[in-house]
Motif scaffolding. Structure first.
Motif, PDB file in Angstrom:
ATOM      1  N   TRP A  36       2.260  54.117   0.669  1.00 53.14           N
ATOM      2  CA  TRP A  36       3.450  53.258   0.722  1.00 53.14           C
ATOM      3  C   TRP A  36       3.371  52.101  -0.266  1.00 53.14           C
ATOM      4  CZ3 TRP A  36       7.940  54.366   2.740  1.00 53.14           C
ATOM      5  CH2 TRP A  36       8.028  55.291   3.792  1.00 53.14           C
ATOM      6  N   VAL A  37       2.209  51.459  -0.332  1.00 50.36           N
ATOM      7  CA  VAL A  37       2.083  50.274  -1.182  1.00 50.36           C
ATOM      8  C   VAL A  37       2.286  50.630  -2.656  1.00 50.36           C
ATOM      9  CG1 VAL A  37      -0.425  50.453  -1.474  1.00 50.36           C
ATOM     10  CG2 VAL A  37       0.684  48.209  -1.575  1.00 50.36           C
ATOM     11  N   ASP A  38       1.970  51.855  -3.034  1.00 50.72           N
ATOM     12  CA  ASP A  38       2.092  52.263  -4.445  1.00 50.72           C
ATOM     13  C   ASP A  38       3.533  52.506  -4.867  1.00 50.72           C
ATOM     14  OD1 ASP A  38      -0.809  52.463  -4.949  1.00 50.72           O
ATOM     15  OD2 ASP A  38      -0.711  54.131  -3.534  1.00 50.72           O
ATOM     16  N   LEU A  39       4.414  52.758  -3.914  1.00 50.65           N
ATOM     17  CA  LEU A  39       5.787  53.105  -4.260  1.00 50.65           C
ATOM     18  C   LEU A  39       6.540  51.936  -4.886  1.00 50.65           C
ATOM     19  CD1 LEU A  39       6.737  55.264  -1.146  1.00 50.65           C
ATOM     20  CD2 LEU A  39       6.155  56.055  -3.450  1.00 50.65           C
ATOM     21  N   ASP A  40       6.121  50.722  -4.567  1.00 54.35           N
ATOM     22  CA  ASP A  40       6.786  49.543  -5.141  1.00 54.35           C
ATOM     23  C   ASP A  40       6.208  49.162  -6.503  1.00 54.35           C
ATOM     24  OD1 ASP A  40       8.551  49.151  -2.977  1.00 54.35           O
ATOM     25  OD2 ASP A  40       6.946  48.204  -1.820  1.00 54.35           O
ATOM     26  N   ARG A  41       5.112  49.772  -6.868  1.00 53.91           N
ATOM     27  CA  ARG A  41       4.501  49.528  -8.184  1.00 53.91           C
ATOM     28  C   ARG A  41       3.870  50.838  -8.633  1.00 53.91           C
ATOM     29  NH1 ARG A  41      -0.534  47.780  -9.979  1.00 53.91           N
ATOM     30  NH2 ARG A  41      -0.499  46.596 -11.936  1.00 53.91           N
TER      31      ARG A  41
END
Length: 300
Positions: free
Chosen positions: A280-285
């Motif tokens: 999830w955290v990678d989807l914004d960056r």
């Protein structure tokens, strides 16, 4: 949960004093002014919104039809980052009467008879009309998550969705809606996978094969992956907690589930496949993930 209006509670013999006491002690929980449930409100945001929808419908005229995000909740369509602070309803009028109050957002738009269905006693826009209205009024990524969910859960199909999109071509916001609905794919099994498809496209990466079944040269099944680039010998996996929750059936050891996933990954690598994982955290960056994918692409 059993929704009770103030009038019903009074008719059942509760006094105003009792109601005030029950509200103070938490025996009675307000859903909206004049509507309550016994005990505390459900902790789940979706369940709370469904209660708010039912409470609003008790107080609105019979001409109001649950729509937009609220209809998506009623139909069981997955939502991501779509505000649920208002109950959305539509009145079948072309213009006058639209308003946004503190708790209810009333839309006005023409609704044909087949665009209104009954779900658990509620008048709701059909799944197809709901997705069209959502895609007109929320950003691309949120619209794709909802449309993917409806297709994946067989609540609608591609032909019906395309027909609904063409049917309401003159509504405001339809150019953006058509792009989002055309991008939707039934093979996306979760909001994380839907969002991954969007960021993969935005990164300019090749279009992946969704739910790719990896097999050996002799045809033996190795595993199914979220995203595959067969001609580039690369696979991608979105690692959301929900995925591992699905694998964790009653009585299964979490360590066993993780060990099996490691063995599966080893088998995929043994087929000369590069693997990239993200969460999830990678989807914004997503740029670092996109670069890792490019680094692992190996043309056949």
């Amino acid at each position: 949960m059993d929704l009770r209006t103030r009038g019903r509670l009074l008719a059942e013999g509760y006094s105003e004093r009792e109601l005030r006491r029950m509200l103070r002690t938490g025996e009675l929980c307000p859903v909206r002014p004049g509507a309550y449930v016994f005990g505390g409100a459900p902790p789940d945001l979706i369940a709370r919104h469904l209660l708010q929808v039912r409470a609003a419908c008790e107080q609105l005229s019979g001409h109001a039809v649950v729509s937009h995000a609220s209809a998506a909740v009623v139909h069981g369509v997955a939502l991501w980052a779509v505000p649920l602070d208002h109950v959305h309803v539509t009145r079948s009028r072309r213009s006058s009467g639209a308003r946004r109050g503190r708790r209810v957002h009333v839309h006005c738009a023409a609704l044909d008879a087949d665009e209104v269905v009954m779900v658990d006693g509620l008048r709701v826009t059909s799944v197809e009309r709901t997705l069209v209205d959502l895609a007109r009024t929320v950003p691309f990524e949120q619209a794709v998550v909802a449309a993917d969910s409806a297709l994946h859960r067989h609540l609608t199909n591609r032909a019906a969705l395309d027909l609904a999109s063409a049917r309401r071509s003159r509504l405001p916001g339809m150019p953006a809606a058509r792009r989002a609905l055309a991008f939707a794919d039934a093979r996306s099994a979760s909001p994380g996978e839907s969002r991954s498809r969007v960021v993969i496209a935005r990164a300019g990466l090749p279009v992946p094969v969704l739910q790719w079944e990896v097999r050996t040269t002799s045809g033996l099944f190795v595993g199914r992956v979220d995203f595959g680039w067969p001609e580039l010998r690369t696979v991608g996996e979105f690692d959301g907690r929900v995925k591992y929750g699905r694998e964790l059936r009653p009585g299964r050891d979490p360590v066993e589930v993780l060990y099996e996933e490691k063995c599966r990954e080893d088998e995929l690598r043994a087929e000369d496949l590069g693997m990239v994982r993200w969460g999830w955290v990678d989807l914004d960056r997503f740029a670092p993930v996109a670069q890792r994918l490019r680094d692992r692409y190996r043309p056949c």
